[in-house]
Design an enzyme around this catalytic site. Structure first.
Site, PDB file in Angstrom:
ATOM      1  N   HIS A 112       0.830  -1.205   0.000  1.00  0.00           N
ATOM      2  CA  HIS A 112       0.000   0.000   0.000  1.00  0.00           C
ATOM      3  C   HIS A 112       0.866   1.258   0.000  1.00  0.00           C
ATOM      4  O   HIS A 112       2.076   1.207   0.294  1.00  0.00           O
ATOM      5  CB  HIS A 112      -0.951   0.008   1.203  1.00  0.00           C
ATOM      6  CG  HIS A 112      -0.277  -0.008   2.529  1.00  0.00           C
ATOM      7  ND1 HIS A 112       0.238   1.127   3.136  1.00  0.00           N
ATOM      8  CD2 HIS A 112      -0.024  -1.032   3.403  1.00  0.00           C
ATOM      9  CE1 HIS A 112       0.757   0.813   4.304  1.00  0.00           C
ATOM     10  NE2 HIS A 112       0.613  -0.496   4.492  1.00  0.00           N
ATOM     11  N   CYS A 168       3.116  -5.086   6.432  1.00  0.00           N
ATOM     12  CA  CYS A 168       2.790  -4.801   5.035  1.00  0.00           C
ATOM     13  C   CYS A 168       4.024  -4.345   4.263  1.00  0.00           C
ATOM     14  O   CYS A 168       5.076  -4.093   4.843  1.00  0.00           O
ATOM     15  CB  CYS A 168       1.719  -3.719   4.951  1.00  0.00           C
ATOM     16  SG  CYS A 168       0.099  -4.243   5.576  1.00  0.00           S
TER      17      CYS A 168
END
Length: 401
Positions: free
Chosen positions: A329, A347
C-alpha cells in the site's frame, strides 16, 4: 403281291431303338435337377426384425431421483419416434433426441420433491411400435447449500489466479461436489482440486496460467446430492480471461521491489517491509483485491487498534495479499525508510506514486514473492497463497473432518 406287303423283321426293332434313344435324349436335356432350379428353390424368406427394446432412466417407482441428473431414454433394435416427460402439475420438461433416434435426454433440470411420468415410443425395422413408461419422484433435500466463486464473469485475471468454490455448509461427498464443478480452459490446462476444510475447495493449474487463456467455470450444483441429504441450491458460472504475466519480487534484504511483465523487468522501486517485531511472512502471494481509499485497521486481524502493536491508518492505495492483513500500500509516512530499512507492521510500504502505478499495472491473480524478510513461511491457507504448496502435495487427497 404277297412279297410287297411283307415287312422286314429288323425294321421294327430299328425304329424302336431310335425312339428309345430319342426319348432318352429328350429326357436327358430337360429333366436334370442339377441344371434347372426348381420353383421351390427360387423362393427365399426374410426373418422378422427384432422388436425394439426401450431402456428408461429412472425406472418406474423410483422415489429419490436427484433432480440435477438427466432423465434418459435409449433404444436397441429400433428408433425412437416420440418421448415426453410431464410433471404431475402438467409441466412439460424439455428434452432432445439423438439425430439417429437412438436416445433422448432432458435439456433442463427437474424440481425437488416432484412426480413425473416419462413415456417413450419406438419402432423396429418392420415399423412395429413398442411403448414404455416410468413414473418417478425426485428427492426432497434435508438441507440445501449454495456456492460462491472468487472470480467474476468477464473478469481479466493474473496468471496465478486460483479458483475457489466456497459452500454455505459442510460437504461430506467431496467426489460428488468435484464432479459438479467444471473448469474448461483454452488452451487446455492441467489442474486439480484441493480441499481446505469441508466448505471450501480450490482448483489451481499445475503451473501458472498462460497469458490469453480463456476459462469457463461451471458450478452445476443444483439438484446434486452432496452427501447426507444435502443438495445444491443454485448453479453458478463465470467466464474470464488471463491477462499479462505480471510477477513481482519484493526483497526485504535489498529493500527493493522488482516488477516483471511477460518475463521482462519493467520497473524497480524502493520498499519497506515489516519490522523485526512484526516481520512480513516469506513466500509466494497471489493478489486478492484492490482498494482506493482504504483504512488499515489491525483490529480486523485480532490486534486492537489502540494497543502498542495496533494501528488504524488511512491509505490512498491498498492491495490485499493475504487474509492475515498483509497488503502492499501507499505509505507516504515511511518514505525516508523505503529503500533502506523495514519499519512496517508487516505490510509492504511503497510511495503513493509507486503504489498507484503498481495497482494500475497489476490485477487480482498476479504473483508477489516476498524473500529475505526475516519472517515465517507464508501459509498456503492464508488467502490465495496456493503456490506455497508443492504440486504433489496439492494433488494428495485431503480427508473430510
Amino acid at each position: 403281291m404277297a412279297c410287297r406287303g411283307r415287312r422286314k423283321p429288323w425294321l421294327g426293332t430299328r425304329w424302336a431303338l431310335l425312339l428309345v434313344a430319342g426319348g432318352l435324349l429328350v429326357g436327358g436335356c430337360t429333366a436334370s435337377g442339377a441344371d434347372v432350379p426348381s420353383k421351390v428353390a427360387e423362393v427365399s424368406t426374410t426373418p422378422a426384425a427384432k422388436p425394439a427394446s426401450l431402456e428408461l432412466s429412472p425406472k418406474d417407482s423410483v422415489d429419490d431421483f436427484a433432480p440435477g441428473r438427466p432423465v434418459t431414454v435409449s433404444v436397441d433394435d429400433g428408433e425412437l419416434t416420440e418421448v415426453s416427460l410431464i410433471g404431475a402439475d402438467d409441466t412439460v420438461v424439455k428434452g432432445a433426441k439423438e439425430e439417429d433416434g437412438s436416445g433422448w435426454s432432458t435439456s433442463e433440470k427437474l424440481g425437488y420433491g416432484k412426480t413425473y411420468t416419462l413415456t417413450a415410443e419406438a419402432v423396429n425395422a418392420d415399423g412395429k411400435p413398442v411403448t414404455a413408461s416410468s413414473t418417478f419422484t425426485t428427492a426432497t433435500p434435508n438441507r440445501r447449500v449454495n456456492v460462491s466463486l472468487n472470480v467474476g464473469d468477464d473478469q481479466k485475471v493474473g496468471v496465478g489466479m486460483p479458483l475457489i468454490f466456497t459452500f454455505t455448509g459442510s460437504i461430506t461427498d467431496r467426489a460428488a461436489a468435484e464432479d459438479a464443478l467444471r473448469v474448461v480452459a483454452e488452451p487446455k490446462t492441467e489442474g486439480a482440486f484441493h480441499w481446505f476444510g469441508d466448505q471450501s475447495v480450490t482448483w489451481r493449474p499445475k503451473d501458472y496460467w498462460k497469458p490469453g487463456t480463456k476459462v469457463t467455470v461451471d458450478a452445476g450444483i443444483y439438484g446434486v446430492d452432496l452427501g447426507d441429504g444435502t443438495f445444491g441450491m443454485e448453479d453458478r458460472s463465470a467466464k474470464f480471461t488471463v491477462g499479462d504475466k505480471v510477477v513481482v519480487v519484493a526483497d526485504g534484504g535489498s529493500h527493493e521491489m522488482t516488477v516483471s511483465v511477460n518475463d521482462k523487468v519493467v520497473k524497480t522501486m524502493p520498499l519497506s517491509m515489516g519490522k523485526p517485531s512484526s516481520p512480513t511472512p516469506s513466500g509466494t502471494y497471489t493478489v486478492m483485491s484492490e482498494h482506493r481509499g482504504y483504512t488499515m485497521d489491525s483490529s480486523t486481524y485480532g490486534v486492537p487498534a489502540d494497543s502498542d502493536a495496533g494501528y488504524r491508518t488511512y491509505t490512498e492505495y491498498a492491495v490485499r495479499m493475504s487474509n492475515s492483513g498483509i497488503f502492499y500500500h501507499s505509505a507516504p509516512w515511511s518514505l525516508g525508510q523505503q529503500g533502506n530499512s523495514n519499519v512496517s507492521h508487516g505490510c509492504i510500504n511503497l510511495s503513493t506514486e509507486n503504489a498507484a502505478w503498481l495497482m494500475e499495472t497489476s490485477r487480482p491473480g498476479d504473483i508477489i514473492t516476498v524473500k529475505n524478510s526475516g519472517g515465517p513461511d507464508l501459509e498456503p491457507t492464508d488467502g490465495w497463497s496456493v503456490w506455497q504448496m508443492p504440486w504433489k502435495a496439492w494433488k494428495t487427497p485431503t480427508q473430510s473432518n
